[in-house]
Write an enzyme that holds these catalytic residues in place. Structure first.
Site, PDB file in Angstrom:
ATOM      1  N   HIS A 140       0.128  -2.651  17.513  1.00 55.43           N
ATOM      2  CA  HIS A 140      -0.785  -3.262  18.477  1.00 55.43           C
ATOM      3  C   HIS A 140      -0.050  -3.823  19.692  1.00 55.43           C
ATOM      4  O   HIS A 140      -0.407  -3.551  20.834  1.00 55.43           O
ATOM      5  CB  HIS A 140      -1.583  -4.373  17.796  1.00 55.43           C
ATOM      6  CG  HIS A 140      -2.622  -3.853  16.858  1.00 55.43           C
ATOM      7  ND1 HIS A 140      -2.390  -3.615  15.535  1.00 55.43           N
ATOM      8  CD2 HIS A 140      -3.908  -3.512  17.076  1.00 55.43           C
ATOM      9  CE1 HIS A 140      -3.491  -3.138  14.970  1.00 55.43           C
ATOM     10  NE2 HIS A 140      -4.433  -3.074  15.891  1.00 55.43           N
ATOM     11  N   GLY A 186       3.191  -3.369  20.621  1.00 53.95           N
ATOM     12  CA  GLY A 186       4.049  -2.373  21.279  1.00 53.95           C
ATOM     13  C   GLY A 186       3.239  -1.431  22.156  1.00 53.95           C
ATOM     14  O   GLY A 186       3.593  -1.165  23.314  1.00 53.95           O
ATOM     15  N   ASP A 221       8.858   4.351  16.894  1.00 53.00           N
ATOM     16  CA  ASP A 221       8.375   3.696  15.664  1.00 53.00           C
ATOM     17  C   ASP A 221       8.976   4.460  14.485  1.00 53.00           C
ATOM     18  O   ASP A 221       9.439   5.595  14.634  1.00 53.00           O
ATOM     19  CB  ASP A 221       6.834   3.761  15.602  1.00 53.00           C
ATOM     20  CG  ASP A 221       6.229   2.715  14.680  1.00 53.00           C
ATOM     21  OD1 ASP A 221       5.660   1.730  15.192  1.00 53.00           O
ATOM     22  OD2 ASP A 221       6.325   2.873  13.440  1.00 53.00           O
ATOM     23  N   ARG A 230       4.180 -18.081  11.260  1.00 53.19           N
ATOM     24  CA  ARG A 230       5.093 -17.058  11.769  1.00 53.19           C
ATOM     25  C   ARG A 230       6.371 -17.037  10.939  1.00 53.19           C
ATOM     26  O   ARG A 230       6.971 -15.991  10.720  1.00 53.19           O
ATOM     27  CB  ARG A 230       5.422 -17.317  13.245  1.00 53.19           C
ATOM     28  CG  ARG A 230       4.212 -17.176  14.167  1.00 53.19           C
ATOM     29  CD  ARG A 230       4.585 -17.431  15.624  1.00 53.19           C
ATOM     30  NE  ARG A 230       3.426 -17.336  16.503  1.00 53.19           N
ATOM     31  CZ  ARG A 230       2.658 -18.378  16.844  1.00 53.19           C
ATOM     32  NH1 ARG A 230       2.915 -19.584  16.364  1.00 53.19           N
ATOM     33  NH2 ARG A 230       1.643 -18.210  17.663  1.00 53.19           N
ATOM     34  N   ASN A 240      10.843  -9.221   8.618  1.00 51.91           N
ATOM     35  CA  ASN A 240      11.134  -8.875  10.010  1.00 51.91           C
ATOM     36  C   ASN A 240      12.614  -8.970  10.354  1.00 51.91           C
ATOM     37  O   ASN A 240      13.091  -8.255  11.236  1.00 51.91           O
ATOM     38  CB  ASN A 240      10.268  -9.720  10.947  1.00 51.91           C
ATOM     39  CG  ASN A 240       8.828  -9.231  10.965  1.00 51.91           C
ATOM     40  OD1 ASN A 240       8.513  -8.226  10.326  1.00 51.91           O
ATOM     41  ND2 ASN A 240       7.958  -9.914  11.673  1.00 51.91           N
ATOM     42  N   VAL A 259      10.016  -9.707  20.738  1.00 54.65           N
ATOM     43  CA  VAL A 259       8.634 -10.168  20.596  1.00 54.65           C
ATOM     44  C   VAL A 259       8.294 -10.419  19.113  1.00 54.65           C
ATOM     45  O   VAL A 259       7.419 -11.207  18.793  1.00 54.65           O
ATOM     46  CB  VAL A 259       7.662  -9.117  21.193  1.00 54.65           C
ATOM     47  CG1 VAL A 259       6.219  -9.577  21.092  1.00 54.65           C
ATOM     48  CG2 VAL A 259       8.008  -8.835  22.658  1.00 54.65           C
ATOM     49  N   ASN A 263       8.029 -11.698  15.384  1.00 56.30           N
ATOM     50  CA  ASN A 263       8.043 -13.083  14.872  1.00 56.30           C
ATOM     51  C   ASN A 263       8.784 -13.214  13.550  1.00 56.30           C
ATOM     52  O   ASN A 263       8.883 -12.225  12.827  1.00 56.30           O
ATOM     53  CB  ASN A 263       6.593 -13.556  14.698  1.00 56.30           C
ATOM     54  CG  ASN A 263       6.043 -14.102  15.990  1.00 56.30           C
ATOM     55  OD1 ASN A 263       6.688 -14.920  16.642  1.00 56.30           O
ATOM     56  ND2 ASN A 263       4.852 -13.657  16.380  1.00 56.30           N
ATOM     57  N   ASP A 284       2.360 -18.357  25.518  1.00 57.23           N
ATOM     58  CA  ASP A 284       1.780 -19.679  25.236  1.00 57.23           C
ATOM     59  C   ASP A 284       1.242 -20.306  26.524  1.00 57.23           C
ATOM     60  O   ASP A 284       0.177 -20.933  26.524  1.00 57.23           O
ATOM     61  CB  ASP A 284       2.842 -20.581  24.576  1.00 57.23           C
ATOM     62  CG  ASP A 284       3.304 -20.010  23.240  1.00 57.23           C
ATOM     63  OD1 ASP A 284       2.466 -19.423  22.542  1.00 57.23           O
ATOM     64  OD2 ASP A 284       4.501 -20.128  22.919  1.00 57.23           O
ATOM     65  N   ARG A 321      -2.016 -18.648  27.433  1.00 57.52           N
ATOM     66  CA  ARG A 321      -3.132 -19.180  26.624  1.00 57.52           C
ATOM     67  C   ARG A 321      -3.617 -20.511  27.202  1.00 57.52           C
ATOM     68  O   ARG A 321      -4.822 -20.740  27.355  1.00 57.52           O
ATOM     69  CB  ARG A 321      -2.670 -19.368  25.169  1.00 57.52           C
ATOM     70  CG  ARG A 321      -2.540 -18.054  24.449  1.00 57.52           C
ATOM     71  CD  ARG A 321      -2.179 -18.201  22.994  1.00 57.52           C
ATOM     72  NE  ARG A 321      -2.310 -16.893  22.346  1.00 57.52           N
ATOM     73  CZ  ARG A 321      -1.493 -16.426  21.412  1.00 57.52           C
ATOM     74  NH1 ARG A 321      -0.474 -17.163  20.976  1.00 57.52           N
ATOM     75  NH2 ARG A 321      -1.690 -15.230  20.890  1.00 57.52           N
ATOM     76  N   HIS A 339       8.226 -21.041  19.374  1.00 60.92           N
ATOM     77  CA  HIS A 339       6.915 -20.373  19.348  1.00 60.92           C
ATOM     78  C   HIS A 339       6.242 -20.664  18.011  1.00 60.92           C
ATOM     79  O   HIS A 339       6.078 -19.797  17.166  1.00 60.92           O
ATOM     80  CB  HIS A 339       7.130 -18.870  19.538  1.00 60.92           C
ATOM     81  CG  HIS A 339       5.870 -18.094  19.702  1.00 60.92           C
ATOM     82  ND1 HIS A 339       4.848 -18.473  20.534  1.00 60.92           N
ATOM     83  CD2 HIS A 339       5.465 -16.922  19.143  1.00 60.92           C
ATOM     84  CE1 HIS A 339       3.880 -17.569  20.469  1.00 60.92           C
ATOM     85  NE2 HIS A 339       4.230 -16.627  19.623  1.00 60.92           N
TER      86      HIS A 339
END
Ligand code: APR
Length: 308
Positions: free
Chosen positions: A12, A14, A33, A88, A95, A118, A120, A148, A151, A175
């Protein structure tokens, strides 16, 4: 010659990053990917919007890092997103392995690139990418503060019924829920927001910003936000590739600035063709500074859990 942008992870975030970069004609885009077919399919689909949106960027999907060779900027979005009930930080073990292996491949094929992280938990993954890459601290940057702040800008604009474009904010720190929205540095066309709404209401919007990612996770249920993260990543790519020297809040490796040492955390930086060209030091009140340092402490604790 056109610049080359690689986006790792065709999910989503990327795919949205790749799409915004292409729409803005920031350069040619390689989408990579581990899943076969997905980056190729999404790249082809995006290419077929070129005549409609009026862009000439080439977008290529691949599973082979050889195709990413000599990229100017690489955006790492590979990894799993959180689900409702997760922080996160809960993503760290999965990750970290992904970001480590991706970074090794990037360094091998694009030794001179600038990396934007990017995935998390952001500040920890950016730290890992910096250490694994061996790059100078100016060339590994975390994407969080732009998102942030965006937002917070949206919430302020929605509250006041004004253009989002005229709203400027600064959200610093890690974050996570300990991020630090700075009311004193939040304005509408230069007017401090506290002249336009009560301090109490401004604080409520700041709290909504801190929990902004979670609000979307709870609505989506199967993943996390991606439109605004994609646009935020592309804005950083643009500032680097076009050498705009924008001042944006980004996760940067600090060595004593703001009393923080040896980790990446969100602070205002100047972003240009060399990456982070300057860490901007702004005046903070004692309580703002201690909130920023507490946020950095929270990041430091999670770095201690890294097991790669
Ligand atoms: N190499 C390349 N791609 C990978 C790898 C890898 N080693 N491992 C996973 N991926 C890919 C997945 O195949 C998937 O296509 O990363 C993509 C992640 O996409 P989504 O699951 O849609 O997740 P997304 O919402 O894009 O979030 C990605 O960004 O905002 C953060 O918290 C979020 O860490 C998450 C990341």
């Amino acid at each position: 010659m056109r610049k080359k942008i690689t986006v790792v992870g065709a999910g989503h975030v990327g795919a949205t990053t790749a799409q915004v970069c292409a729409y803005k004609e920031l350069g040619d885009v390689v989408l990579i990917d581990i899943v076969e077919g997905v980056p190729q399919g999404k790249a082809l689909d995006m290419m077929q919007s070129g005549s409609l949106e009026g862009f000439d960027s080439n977008i290529v999907g691949t599973n082979d890092y050889a195709d990413t060779a000599n990229s100017d900027v690489v955006v790492i979005t590979a990894g799993v997103p959180r689900k409702p009930g997760m922080s996160r930080d809960d993503l760290i073990n999965i990750n970290a392995k992904i970001v480590k292996s991706v970074t090794e491949q990037i360094v091998k094929h694009s030794p001179n690139c600038i990396i934007i992280v990017v995935s998390n938990p952001l500040d920890i993954m950016a730290y890992l990418a910096l250490k694994v890459s061996g790059f100078d601290k100016s060339r590994v940057i975390g994407m969080a503060g732009v998102l942030d702040s965006a937002r917070f800008r949206a919430f302020i604009a929605m509250e006041l019924g004004v253009s989002q474009e005229d709203v400027q904010t600064m959200v610093l720190g890690g974050h996570g829920d300990s991020m630090v929205p700075l009311l004193r540095y939040s304005t509408v066309s230069g007017i401090p927001i506290t002249q336009l709404m009560s301090e109490e209401r401004a604080n409520e919007l700041a709290v909504r910003t801190q929990k902004g990612g979670g609000e979307i996770v709870n609505l989506l249920k199967t993943g996390s936000a991606f439109y605004s993260p994609g646009s935020s990543s592309a804005q950083m790519v643009e500032s680097i590739i076009r050498d705009k020297k924008r001042i944006l809040p980004c996760a940067a490796y600090l060595e004593g600035e703001y009393g923080i040492d040896g980790l990446l955390v969100g602070v205002p930086v100047k972003l240009g063709v060399k990456g982070i060209e300057e860490i901007i030091k702004i005046d903070l009140t004692d309580s703002e500074l201690s909130a920023l340092q507490a946020s950095a402490e929270a990041v430091k604790k999670v770095i201690g859990q890294l097991d790669v």
